[in-house]
Design a protein around this motif. Structure first.
Motif, PDB file in Angstrom:
ATOM      1  N   LEU A  35      51.020 -49.157 -33.350  1.00 22.96           N
ATOM      2  CA  LEU A  35      50.881 -49.736 -32.010  1.00 22.96           C
ATOM      3  C   LEU A  35      51.267 -51.214 -31.974  1.00 22.96           C
ATOM      4  N   LEU A  36      50.677 -52.025 -32.880  1.00 21.03           N
ATOM      5  CA  LEU A  36      50.937 -53.469 -32.823  1.00 21.03           C
ATOM      6  C   LEU A  36      52.383 -53.796 -33.180  1.00 21.03           C
ATOM      7  N   ALA A  37      52.902 -53.155 -34.241  1.00 22.47           N
ATOM      8  CA  ALA A  37      54.256 -53.489 -34.697  1.00 22.47           C
ATOM      9  C   ALA A  37      55.321 -53.188 -33.629  1.00 22.47           C
ATOM     10  N   PRO A  38      55.310 -51.988 -32.998  1.00 23.43           N
ATOM     11  CA  PRO A  38      56.331 -51.745 -31.958  1.00 23.43           C
ATOM     12  C   PRO A  38      56.241 -52.747 -30.809  1.00 23.43           C
ATOM     13  N   LEU A  39      55.009 -53.109 -30.452  1.00 27.81           N
ATOM     14  CA  LEU A  39      54.829 -54.073 -29.367  1.00 27.81           C
ATOM     15  C   LEU A  39      55.384 -55.440 -29.775  1.00 27.81           C
ATOM     16  N   ALA A  40      55.050 -55.857 -31.024  1.00 28.94           N
ATOM     17  CA  ALA A  40      55.478 -57.172 -31.504  1.00 28.94           C
ATOM     18  C   ALA A  40      56.993 -57.250 -31.608  1.00 28.94           C
ATOM     19  N   VAL A  41      57.631 -56.165 -32.055  1.00 30.73           N
ATOM     20  CA  VAL A  41      59.076 -56.223 -32.285  1.00 30.73           C
ATOM     21  C   VAL A  41      59.832 -56.373 -30.957  1.00 30.73           C
ATOM     22  N   VAL A  42      59.278 -55.841 -29.867  1.00 31.29           N
ATOM     23  CA  VAL A  42      59.921 -55.982 -28.549  1.00 31.29           C
ATOM     24  C   VAL A  42      60.058 -57.465 -28.201  1.00 31.29           C
ATOM     25  N   ALA A  44      59.683 -60.031 -30.293  1.00 31.51           N
ATOM     26  CA  ALA A  44      60.393 -60.759 -31.345  1.00 31.51           C
ATOM     27  C   ALA A  44      61.904 -60.710 -31.121  1.00 31.51           C
TER      28      ALA A  44
END
Lengths: 284, 291
Positions: A35-42, A44
Motif C-alpha cells: 500500500l505505502l510503496a505504490p502510493l509513494a512511487v506515484v 516520487a
C-alpha cells in the motif's frame, strides 16, 4: 470479582511478546510493500523532475479536457446514483415485500460484472453494429466513442455504492420515527427530509464519496466505450494510459497524483465519518 | 397488485420508490446485459464455441482464474493476520495503516497499475533487487498476481475485522482456563468463529480479481497464451472488430460472475447467521460468567 480479574490477567490469553512482535512486523511489512510503496512511487515519479515539470503537465489541452470530462462524468453519475440509492434504500429498508432478496442481488450485480464486460454491453446495445445502432446512426445520435457512452459506463459501474451504504442503516433505523411523524400530521416529503435524512446522513455521505472516487477513477468500462479520441473522449485514467504508453512518465504520474490525492481525501473523509459514527454509538 | 405483495404500512412512497428502483435498474443494468445475451444467441453454437473456447481464450480464463485464486489465497492468510494485528495489538501508526487498508478501493486501477509496474520494473525500487536475485515480476505472471493481491487486499481484512472485534474474549479465557494452549484456542475457538467472514472476504477478492482490468494490463506484459487476462482478450477482440468473439468471451465471464454472486450471497448469509447466533452466551454461562 477477584476471579474475573485473575482471568483477565491470565498469561494464557494473549500471545508472547515474540509472537506478537513477529505478527506486527509481518503485517507492517505487507501493508508497506503493497500500500505505502505504490502510493509513494506515484508522487516520487510525478515530482521527480521538479515542480516546474509537474505543473507543465497541466498546460496540455488534452490533459485539461480529460480532467474536465472526468468531472462531467462524475457530476452526472454521482447525483443519478444518489437518487437511485435513496429510492432503493427507502423501498427495501422501510417495507416488506416479496422478492426483496432478488432485488438486493440485482443492485449488487454491477460489482460482480467485469468493468470491461460492462463497457461491452453498451457497445453491443448502442454501437454501430449494435441492436440500436442503425436507428441511432439514422438519427445522428452518437453514444459509443462519444461523451454519452462514457457517462453511461460510469453510471453502470457506480450503481450500487450509495444504495449499499444506505440500505443497512435505513433498515436498522426501523420505521417507528417516521410513523410517529406521519401520525402527528407531517407529509411524506417532510417526514423524509426532517426525520429519515438526518438519521442516515453519515451513511449517505460515505456512499457518495465512495461513488465519486469510483466514478472519477473508472478505467475498464470507460476504456471500452471511449474510442480514445484525444481531447474529446478521454477521462483522466485514459489520459494516464496514453501518456504512460507514450513513455511520458512525468505527465502520466502527475495526472495520476491528482487521482491519488482524491483517493487519500476519500480515505480521510471515510475515517472521519467512521470516527463520528463510533462516537455517536458510544454516546447512545 | 402491489398492495397484495407487501404488508400494510402507513409509510408512503412504496410504489414510487420501488417503481423508480426497478425502472432505473432495467435501464442501466438489465437491458444492456440482456442485449449481450441476445447478441450471443445470434452467434450460433458453432461460432460461439469457436470463439469462447479457443485455445487462446481458455489460456486467458486459466490465467485470470489461477492468478485470482493465488492472490485471494495470499489475502486469505495475510488479510486474516492483518485483521488480527489491527484488532488485538497496539503499535505506532496503527490508525494510519488501518485507514490505508481501503486504498485499493479508493485508488483508480490505472494509477495502481502504473505505480506497481514502476515499482517492479527491472530498474524499480523493488524490481532492481529482485531482478538481481533472478526474480522477474513485471511483465510476467508473477506481476499479475502482485496486482490482484493489491486489488483484493481490503476484502478479507474488512470482513474479518468486525467479527474479531465482536468476538467475546471470555470465550478464549474459558478455553484457556480449561487447559487449551494458545494455538489450540486459535484453531478450535477463534478460527471457526471467523471462518465464514474469512471465506466471504476470500470469495469477494477472488471475484474482483477475475474481472480486474486496469491494475493488471500495465504490469502483465499481455502476451497471448502467456500473460493475457480474459478481460484484455475481450478488449483486443473489440479492437479487431471481432464482436462475436468478444461477446462469446464476455458471456462466459458473465455466467461465471453470476454463479460467484450466488455463492457470495450464500456465504454472506452464513456469516450473518453466525454473528446473530451468539455462540458466546452458552459457553459463557457454562463457565459461570454473568452475561
Amino acid at each position: 470479582m477477584v476471579g474475573t480479574l485473575h482471568l483477565r490477567s491470565a498469561p494464557a490469553v494473549g500471545e508472547s511478546r515474540l509472537i506478537r512482535g513477529t505478527l506486527i512486523a509481518i503485517a507492517v511489512v505487507f501493508l508497506s510493500v503493497f500500500l505505502l510503496a505504490p502510493l509513494a512511487v506515484v508522487f516520487a515519479v510525478a515530482l521527480g523532475q521538479g515542480v516546474a515539470a509537474f505543473f507543465s503537465t497541466f498546460s496540455n489541452p488534452d490533459t485539461l479536457s480529460a480532467i474536465w470530462l472526468t468531472l462531467v462524468a462524475a457530476a452526472v453519475a454521482v447525483p443519478a446514483n444518489l437518487i437511485f440509492g435513496i429510492a432503493a434504500a427507502w423501498a427495501i429498508g422501510k417495507f416488506q415485500f416479496v422478492g426483496k432478496g432478488i432485488l438486493i442481488a440485482l443492485i449488487d450485480l454491477p460489482f460482480s460484472v467485469s468493468p470491461v464486460v460492462a463497457g461491452l454491453t453498451y457497445v453491443l446495445l448502442f454501437g454501430a453494429q449494435g441492436l440500436l445502432g442503425p436507428w441511432l446512426v439514422a438519427h445522428n445520435v452518437h453514444i459509443i466513442f462519444a461523451v454519452p457512452g462514457i457517462i453511461l459506463a460510469t453510471v453502470f459501474v457506480t450503481v450500487p455504492f450509495v444504495a449499499r451504504e444506505l440500505l443497512p442503516t435505513m433498515a436498522a433505523q426501523g420505521s417507528e420515527e417516521e410513523e410517529a411523524a406521519l401520525t402527528l400530521g407531517a407529509g411524506g416529503w417532510q417526514t423524509f427530509l426532517r426525520v429519515t435524512l438526518p438519521n442516515v446522513k453519515w451513511a449517505l455521505l460515505y456512499g457518495v464519496i465512495l461513488c465519486n472516487a469510483r466514478a472519477m477513477g473508472e478505467f475498464g468500462a470507460v476504456a471500452v466505450v471511449s474510442g480514445h479520441v484525444a481531447g474529446l473522449t478521454n477521462t483522466m485514467p485514459l489520459q494516464i494510459e496514453i501518456l504512460y504508453n507514450d513513455y511520458q512518465f512525468v505527465p502520466a504520474f502527475a495526472v495520476a497524483s491528482l487521482l491519488a490525492l482524491l483517493a487519500l481525501a476519500t480515505l480521510v473523509v471515510k475515517s472521519v465519518i467512521e470516527w463520528r459514527i463510533a462516537r455517536r454509538g458510544a454516546r447512545v | 397488485m402491489l398492495r397484495r405483495l407487501r404488508k400494510r404500512s402507513i409509510i408512503p412512497g412504496f410504489g414510487l420508490t420501488l417503481g423508480f428502483t426497478l425502472f432505473y435498474l432495467c435501464l442501466i443494468v438489465l437491458i444492456p446485459l440482456s442485449a449481450t445475451f441476445l447478441e450471443a444467441s445470434k452467434i450460433g453454437w458453432h461460432e460461439f464455441w469457436r470463439a469462447g473456447a479457443s485455445p487462446r481464450a481458455i489460456a486467458s480464463y486459466e490465467l485470470s482464474f489461477g492468478a485470482s485464486l493465488i492472490g485471494a489465497t495470499l489475502n486469505f492468510v495475510l488479510g486474516t493476520l492483518v485483521a488480527w494485528v489491527l484488532v488485538r495489538y497496539d503499535f505506532p501508526f496503527k490508525r494510519l495503516l488501518d485507514s490505508l487498508v481501503d486504498l485499493p478501493f479508493a485508488l483508480p486501477t490505472a494509477v495502481a497499475g502504473i505505480a506497481l509496474t514502476t515499482l517492479y520494473a527491472p530498474h524499480g525500487w523493488f524490481g532492481a533487487p529482485l531482478t538481481a536475485a533472478g526474480i522477474h515480476v513485471a511483465f510476467t505472471r508473477l506481476g499479475i498476481i502482485v496486482a490482484l493481491t493489491f486489488i483484493g487486499l481490503p476484502f478479507v481484512v474488512r470482513t474479518v475485522q468486525p467479527v474479531l472485534e465482536d468476538l467475546d474474549r471470555e470465550l478464549e479465557e474459558a478455553a484457556a482456563s480449561l487447559g487449551a494452549g494458545r494455538l489450540q484456542t486459535f484453531s478450535r475457538v477463534i478460527f471457526p468463529a471467523i471462518l465464514p467472514a474469512v471465506l466471504t472476504g476470500f470469495a469477494l477478492a477472488f471475484a474482483r480479481g477475475v474481472g480486474e482490468y486496469g491494475s493488471v494490463i500495465f504490469i502483465a506484459g499481455n502476451m497471448p497464451m502467456r500473460t493475457e487476462i480474459a478481460p484484455l482478450l475481450i478488449v483486443t477482440k473489440l479492437e479487431e472488430y471481432d464482436y462475436s468473439g468478444a461477446t462469446a468471451i464476455a458471456v462466459v465471464m458473465l455466467v461465471v460472475s453470476f454463479v460467484m454472486l450466488l455463492g457470495i450471497n450464500a456465504l454472506q448469509s452464513w456469516n450473518s447467521e453466525r454473528e446473530n447466533m451468539s455462540v458466546e452466551q452458552p459457553v459463557a454461562l457454562a463457565a459461570g460468567v454473568p452475561v
